[in-house]
Motif scaffolding. Structure first.
Motif, PDB file in Angstrom:
ATOM      1  N   PRO A   1       1.513  -9.582   8.363  1.00 43.93           N
ATOM      2  CA  PRO A   1       0.152  -8.675   8.208  1.00 43.93           C
ATOM      3  C   PRO A   1      -0.184  -7.312   7.103  1.00 43.93           C
ATOM      4  CG  PRO A   1       0.698  -9.046  10.569  1.00 43.93           C
ATOM      5  CD  PRO A   1       1.477  -9.974   9.652  1.00 43.93           C
TER       6      PRO A   1
ATOM      7  N   SER B   1      -6.146 -11.694   0.160  1.00 42.21           N
ATOM      8  CA  SER B   1      -5.192 -11.203   1.652  1.00 42.21           C
ATOM      9  C   SER B   1      -4.231 -12.439   1.901  1.00 42.21           C
ATOM     10  CB  SER B   1      -6.150 -11.379   2.741  1.00 42.21           C
ATOM     11  OG  SER B   1      -7.682 -10.185   2.991  1.00 42.21           O
TER      12      SER B   1
ATOM     13  N   GLU C   1       7.153   2.783   9.200  1.00 40.87           N
ATOM     14  CA  GLU C   1       6.419   2.246   8.397  1.00 40.87           C
ATOM     15  C   GLU C   1       6.954   3.158   6.594  1.00 40.87           C
ATOM     16  OE1 GLU C   1       3.033   4.939  10.059  1.00 40.87           O
ATOM     17  OE2 GLU C   1       2.529   3.203  11.751  1.00 40.87           O
TER      18      GLU C   1
ATOM     19  N   TRP D   1      -2.914   4.177   4.446  1.00 43.85           N
ATOM     20  CA  TRP D   1      -3.031   2.920   4.532  1.00 43.85           C
ATOM     21  C   TRP D   1      -4.188   2.613   5.807  1.00 43.85           C
ATOM     22  CZ3 TRP D   1      -3.652  -1.131   0.885  1.00 43.85           C
ATOM     23  CH2 TRP D   1      -3.698  -2.401   2.110  1.00 43.85           C
ATOM     24  N   THR D   2      -5.378   1.330   5.748  1.00 45.93           N
ATOM     25  CA  THR D   2      -6.185   0.821   6.643  1.00 45.93           C
ATOM     26  C   THR D   2      -6.301  -0.544   6.579  1.00 45.93           C
ATOM     27  OG1 THR D   2      -7.824   1.800   5.798  1.00 45.93           O
ATOM     28  CG2 THR D   2      -6.528   3.692   7.225  1.00 45.93           C
ATOM     29  N   SER D   3      -6.773  -0.925   8.150  1.00 48.57           N
ATOM     30  CA  SER D   3      -7.082  -1.735   8.084  1.00 48.57           C
ATOM     31  C   SER D   3      -8.112  -2.051   7.107  1.00 48.57           C
ATOM     32  CB  SER D   3      -6.816  -2.857   9.570  1.00 48.57           C
ATOM     33  OG  SER D   3      -8.315  -2.100  10.281  1.00 48.57           O
ATOM     34  N   GLU D   4      -9.549  -1.431   7.296  1.00 45.87           N
ATOM     35  CA  GLU D   4     -10.213  -1.520   6.099  1.00 45.87           C
ATOM     36  C   GLU D   4      -9.810  -1.882   4.661  1.00 45.87           C
ATOM     37  OE1 GLU D   4     -10.654   1.089   8.178  1.00 45.87           O
ATOM     38  OE2 GLU D   4     -11.541  -0.409   9.839  1.00 45.87           O
TER      39      GLU D   4
ATOM     40  N   ARG E   1       2.385  -1.490   3.141  1.00 41.09           N
ATOM     41  CA  ARG E   1       1.727  -0.827   2.225  1.00 41.09           C
ATOM     42  C   ARG E   1       1.727   0.593   2.340  1.00 41.09           C
ATOM     43  NH1 ARG E   1       2.883  -5.470   1.412  1.00 41.09           N
ATOM     44  NH2 ARG E   1       0.600  -6.800   0.218  1.00 41.09           N
TER      45      ARG E   1
ATOM     46  N   SER F   1      -7.310  -3.241   3.861  1.00 36.48           N
ATOM     47  CA  SER F   1      -6.280  -4.883   3.883  1.00 36.48           C
ATOM     48  C   SER F   1      -7.777  -5.531   4.165  1.00 36.48           C
ATOM     49  CB  SER F   1      -5.408  -5.416   4.959  1.00 36.48           C
ATOM     50  OG  SER F   1      -4.637  -4.078   5.357  1.00 36.48           O
ATOM     51  N   ASP F   2      -9.142  -5.391   4.699  1.00 26.57           N
ATOM     52  CA  ASP F   2      -9.891  -6.172   4.610  1.00 26.57           C
ATOM     53  C   ASP F   2     -10.554  -6.561   3.576  1.00 26.57           C
ATOM     54  OD1 ASP F   2      -9.040  -6.455   7.844  1.00 26.57           O
ATOM     55  OD2 ASP F   2     -10.655  -5.723   8.274  1.00 26.57           O
TER      56      ASP F   2
ATOM     57  N   SER G   1       0.126  -3.659   6.599  1.00 32.20           N
ATOM     58  CA  SER G   1       0.032  -2.399   7.485  1.00 32.20           C
ATOM     59  C   SER G   1       0.962  -1.317   7.150  1.00 32.20           C
ATOM     60  CB  SER G   1       0.724  -2.860   8.851  1.00 32.20           C
ATOM     61  OG  SER G   1       2.143  -2.721   9.124  1.00 32.20           O
ATOM     62  N   LYS G   2       0.990  -0.042   7.496  1.00 34.05           N
ATOM     63  CA  LYS G   2       1.930   0.388   7.009  1.00 34.05           C
ATOM     64  C   LYS G   2       2.962   0.313   6.708  1.00 34.05           C
ATOM     65  CE  LYS G   2      -1.341   5.161   7.975  1.00 34.05           C
ATOM     66  NZ  LYS G   2      -1.147   5.573   8.658  1.00 34.05           N
TER      67      LYS G   2
END
Length: 156
Positions: free
Chosen positions: A67, A60, A22, A49-52, A73, A54-55, A69-70
């Protein structure tokens, strides 16, 4: 030009290796003298960093891209930035830069790095390939919002 001690650069290398695969991240605390920056302290921070996050991004990645992710990002929590800003102000220091790692990627800024960059900061990037340190480079935005490499000088 940005000045570091050997120990400060070693701290950043270790942080990058420990967090691999990461991205690591942290703050560079120090002083400004015209165009020169002198790092007084390296402050490791959590990659929040979280998936939220990214969303909620407008661009995107497409289905054929990696995808978000840490692993590709980083972000430093706004609360952390605010707390450190308050603390260093009392010590007559400034946040003069941000560092992060690029696992299995060169130490050059990504498009995302440029999109989130602030013109007053230096951006130190550590490249690791398969967890091994490759290089470390520093960048800063010019007046056209393009990254230009900044000279790293090691001092005693």
């Amino acid at each position: 030009m940005i000045y570091f001690s050997h120990q400060q650069l070693q701290q950043i290398h270790r942080h990058a290796q420990i967090t691999y695969p990461e991205e690591c991240c942290g703050l560079l605390l120090g002083n400004l003298d015209r165009d020169d920056k002198r790092v007084v302290e390296v402050r490791e921070t959590e990659n929040s960093w979280t998936s939220e996050i990214s969303d909620n991004l407008p661009n995107s990645p497409s289905s054929n891209e990696q995808p978000l992710s840490k692993k590709n990002r980083f972000t430093i929590a706004p609360y952390t930035l605010l707390q450190v800003q308050k603390e260093v102000r009392d010590r007559n220091l400034n946040i003069i830069g941000i560092y992060h790692s690029h696992p299995d990627y060169p130490a050059i800024p990504s498009t995302f790095d440029r999109e989130i960059a602030w013109s007053s900061y230096s951006y130190l990037i550590v490249s690791l390939i398969q967890g091994k340190f490759i290089e470390i480079r520093s960048w800063k935005l010019d007046k056209n919002q393009q990254f230009k490499e900044e000279i790293i000088t090691v001092v005693a």
